[in-house]
Motif scaffolding. Structure first.
Motif, PDB file in Angstrom:
ATOM      1  N   ALA A  48       0.833  -1.206   0.000  1.00 33.89           N
ATOM      2  CA  ALA A  48       0.000   0.000   0.000  1.00 33.89           C
ATOM      3  C   ALA A  48       0.868   1.257   0.000  1.00 33.89           C
ATOM      4  O   ALA A  48       0.526   2.262  -0.654  1.00 33.89           O
ATOM      5  N   PHE A  49       1.984   1.214   0.731  1.00 40.91           N
ATOM      6  CA  PHE A  49       2.886   2.367   0.773  1.00 40.91           C
ATOM      7  C   PHE A  49       3.382   2.714  -0.625  1.00 40.91           C
ATOM      8  O   PHE A  49       3.353   3.879  -1.039  1.00 40.91           O
ATOM      9  N   TRP A  50       3.868   1.732  -1.358  1.00 36.99           N
ATOM     10  CA  TRP A  50       4.413   1.970  -2.704  1.00 36.99           C
ATOM     11  C   TRP A  50       3.345   2.558  -3.620  1.00 36.99           C
ATOM     12  O   TRP A  50       3.601   3.514  -4.361  1.00 36.99           O
ATOM     13  N   ARG A  51       2.170   2.016  -3.548  1.00 37.67           N
ATOM     14  CA  ARG A  51       1.103   2.493  -4.433  1.00 37.67           C
ATOM     15  C   ARG A  51       0.637   3.895  -4.054  1.00 37.67           C
ATOM     16  O   ARG A  51       0.273   4.692  -4.930  1.00 37.67           O
ATOM     17  N   HIS A  52       0.678   4.216  -2.769  1.00 36.79           N
ATOM     18  CA  HIS A  52       0.210   5.535  -2.326  1.00 36.79           C
ATOM     19  C   HIS A  52       1.258   6.613  -2.570  1.00 36.79           C
ATOM     20  O   HIS A  52       0.942   7.700  -3.073  1.00 36.79           O
ATOM     21  N   HIS A  53       2.519   6.342  -2.214  1.00 33.18           N
ATOM     22  CA  HIS A  53       3.571   7.350  -2.295  1.00 33.18           C
ATOM     23  C   HIS A  53       4.334   7.335  -3.612  1.00 33.18           C
ATOM     24  O   HIS A  53       5.150   8.241  -3.855  1.00 33.18           O
ATOM     25  N   LYS A  54       4.123   6.313  -4.442  1.00 29.81           N
ATOM     26  CA  LYS A  54       4.751   6.196  -5.762  1.00 29.81           C
ATOM     27  C   LYS A  54       6.259   5.978  -5.690  1.00 29.81           C
ATOM     28  O   LYS A  54       6.964   6.121  -6.703  1.00 29.81           O
ATOM     29  N   VAL A  55       6.792   5.648  -4.524  1.00 28.34           N
ATOM     30  CA  VAL A  55       8.168   5.188  -4.377  1.00 28.34           C
ATOM     31  C   VAL A  55       8.128   3.909  -3.558  1.00 28.34           C
ATOM     32  O   VAL A  55       7.240   3.724  -2.727  1.00 28.34           O
ATOM     33  N   HIS A  56       9.105   3.032  -3.774  1.00 27.67           N
ATOM     34  CA  HIS A  56       9.017   1.709  -3.158  1.00 27.67           C
ATOM     35  C   HIS A  56       9.468   1.683  -1.704  1.00 27.67           C
ATOM     36  O   HIS A  56       9.244   0.684  -1.012  1.00 27.67           O
ATOM     37  N   HIS A  57      10.101   2.770  -1.226  1.00 27.93           N
ATOM     38  CA  HIS A  57      10.661   2.740   0.138  1.00 27.93           C
ATOM     39  C   HIS A  57      10.667   4.157   0.727  1.00 27.93           C
ATOM     40  O   HIS A  57      10.906   5.139  -0.001  1.00 27.93           O
ATOM     41  N   PRO A  58      10.441   4.295   2.040  1.00 24.09           N
ATOM     42  CA  PRO A  58      10.411   5.636   2.656  1.00 24.09           C
ATOM     43  C   PRO A  58      11.741   6.365   2.605  1.00 24.09           C
ATOM     44  O   PRO A  58      11.770   7.596   2.736  1.00 24.09           O
ATOM     45  N   PHE A  59      12.858   5.675   2.399  1.00 26.62           N
ATOM     46  CA  PHE A  59      14.149   6.351   2.309  1.00 26.62           C
ATOM     47  C   PHE A  59      14.226   7.252   1.081  1.00 26.62           C
ATOM     48  O   PHE A  59      15.130   8.088   0.981  1.00 26.62           O
ATOM     49  N   LEU A  60      13.324   7.097   0.143  1.00 30.99           N
ATOM     50  CA  LEU A  60      13.312   7.924  -1.054  1.00 30.99           C
ATOM     51  C   LEU A  60      12.436   9.159  -0.913  1.00 30.99           C
ATOM     52  O   LEU A  60      12.402   9.995  -1.823  1.00 30.99           O
ATOM     53  N   LEU A  61      11.756   9.311   0.200  1.00 29.94           N
ATOM     54  CA  LEU A  61      10.936  10.493   0.438  1.00 29.94           C
ATOM     55  C   LEU A  61      11.806  11.674   0.862  1.00 29.94           C
ATOM     56  O   LEU A  61      12.884  11.506   1.433  1.00 29.94           O
ATOM     57  N   ALA A  62      11.315  12.876   0.608  1.00 30.85           N
ATOM     58  CA  ALA A  62      12.114  14.085   0.825  1.00 30.85           C
ATOM     59  C   ALA A  62      12.466  14.308   2.288  1.00 30.85           C
ATOM     60  O   ALA A  62      13.505  14.921   2.590  1.00 30.85           O
ATOM     61  N   ASP A  63      11.641  13.832   3.224  1.00 33.79           N
ATOM     62  CA  ASP A  63      11.904  14.125   4.630  1.00 33.79           C
ATOM     63  C   ASP A  63      12.818  13.104   5.304  1.00 33.79           C
ATOM     64  O   ASP A  63      13.061  13.192   6.507  1.00 33.79           O
ATOM     65  N   TYR A  64      13.355  12.126   4.547  1.00 32.74           N
ATOM     66  CA  TYR A  64      14.315  11.177   5.122  1.00 32.74           C
ATOM     67  C   TYR A  64      15.722  11.675   4.836  1.00 32.74           C
ATOM     68  O   TYR A  64      16.060  11.985   3.694  1.00 32.74           O
ATOM     69  N   ARG A  65      16.564  11.724   5.872  1.00 36.95           N
ATOM     70  CA  ARG A  65      17.919  12.264   5.733  1.00 36.95           C
ATOM     71  C   ARG A  65      19.015  11.261   6.108  1.00 36.95           C
ATOM     72  O   ARG A  65      20.181  11.614   6.157  1.00 36.95           O
ATOM     73  N   GLY A  66      18.677  10.035   6.435  1.00 33.12           N
ATOM     74  CA  GLY A  66      19.669   9.072   6.906  1.00 33.12           C
ATOM     75  C   GLY A  66      20.316   8.286   5.792  1.00 33.12           C
ATOM     76  O   GLY A  66      20.193   8.597   4.598  1.00 33.12           O
ATOM     77  N   ASP A  67      21.038   7.233   6.198  1.00 29.45           N
ATOM     78  CA  ASP A  67      21.702   6.352   5.245  1.00 29.45           C
ATOM     79  C   ASP A  67      20.674   5.487   4.513  1.00 29.45           C
ATOM     80  O   ASP A  67      19.531   5.353   4.938  1.00 29.45           O
ATOM     81  N   GLY A  68      21.113   4.871   3.434  1.00 33.49           N
ATOM     82  CA  GLY A  68      20.275   3.915   2.726  1.00 33.49           C
ATOM     83  C   GLY A  68      19.671   4.427   1.439  1.00 33.49           C
ATOM     84  O   GLY A  68      19.091   3.651   0.669  1.00 33.49           O
ATOM     85  N   ARG A  69      19.780   5.718   1.176  1.00 30.23           N
ATOM     86  CA  ARG A  69      19.148   6.275  -0.028  1.00 30.23           C
ATOM     87  C   ARG A  69      19.794   5.732  -1.300  1.00 30.23           C
ATOM     88  O   ARG A  69      19.102   5.464  -2.289  1.00 30.23           O
ATOM     89  N   ARG A  70      21.149   5.596  -1.293  1.00 31.48           N
ATOM     90  CA  ARG A  70      21.821   5.105  -2.504  1.00 31.48           C
ATOM     91  C   ARG A  70      21.303   3.719  -2.893  1.00 31.48           C
ATOM     92  O   ARG A  70      21.041   3.443  -4.067  1.00 31.48           O
ATOM     93  N   TYR A  71      21.184   2.834  -1.894  1.00 34.54           N
ATOM     94  CA  TYR A  71      20.692   1.479  -2.162  1.00 34.54           C
ATOM     95  C   TYR A  71      19.352   1.541  -2.895  1.00 34.54           C
ATOM     96  O   TYR A  71      19.155   0.884  -3.928  1.00 34.54           O
ATOM     97  N   HIS A  72      18.429   2.321  -2.379  1.00 33.61           N
ATOM     98  CA  HIS A  72      17.079   2.314  -2.937  1.00 33.61           C
ATOM     99  C   HIS A  72      16.986   3.130  -4.232  1.00 33.61           C
ATOM    100  O   HIS A  72      16.151   2.821  -5.093  1.00 33.61           O
TER     101      HIS A  72
END
Length: 211
Positions: A48-72
């Protein structure tokens, strides 16, 4: 939440594409991050998250600033879309999340969790399973440590090939891929592997899901 759902995205038992990682790594201050509600939303229902936000993971949202963005970000280059949300699952060898830099060894792993992962692969359903070099080596180490017949027929990693096929279990195909956090000198090969994974996605008879 990890005890209840030891995976991210779709349930791996029903997914066609299962990406096996070492550990789910989060920023040490994730609970105080403005992105934390979206992280919890994702773990509650990754489809449901992917379909609602149009990205597969919350690390790709603008308000996330931690590690893990490169992976996703690199995973996103494989071309999976929100319509594919119930086709894709991320599972880890470690049964709990981590923070910071981890140097896992087989003794850190949980035998029951590994047996669950082994059963998923050995079931032989129509599925593609993707393992990085380090994941393969830790799987082999855990097989020796637990002496329990885990991951039979899994060979040693194959060097310098684009998405090599390691072996098959009935209709399950196990592939080796570069970890999505790689960059720099590995970028060209990662681009080739993303294209190869995209072809697997489009060649699959199940081009969308209604779950």
């Amino acid at each position: 939440m990890f005890r209840a759902k030891p995976y991210q995205g779709a349930p791996p038992e029903s997914a066609e594409f299962v990406f096996v990682g070492l550990d789910a790594n989060y920023d040490a201050d994730i609970e105080s991050s403005p992105a934390f509600p979206r992280v919890m939303e994702y773990h509650k229902d990754g489809i449901a998250f992917w379909r609602h936000h149009k990205v597969h993971h919350p690390f790709l949202l603008a308000d996330y600033r931690g590690d893990g963005r490169r992976y996703h970000r690199n995973f996103a280059r494989t071309g999976f879309e929100p319509v594919d949300a119930c086709r894709v699952s991320f599972v880890e060898l470690l049964h709990i999340p981590t923070v910071g830099v981890s140097a896992l060894v087989a003794a850190d792993l949980d035998s029951a969790h590994l047996e669950w992962l082994n059963a998923l692969i050995q079931h032989g359903a129509r599925r593609h399973v993707f393992l990085s070099d380090k994941v393969i080596r830790l799987m082999l180490d855990s097989r020796r440590l637990f002496d329990s017949g885990l991951f039979p027929d899994l060979p040693k990693p194959i060097a310098k090939q684009v998405l090599p096929q390691l072996h098959k279990v009935e209709e399950t195909t196990i592939h080796q891929h570069l970890h999505f956090a790689n960059y720099g000198k590995f970028q060209a090969r990662m681009t080739d592997e993303a294209a190869a994974i995209f072809r697997l996605r489009t060649d699959s008879p199940h081009t969308s899901c209604a779950c």
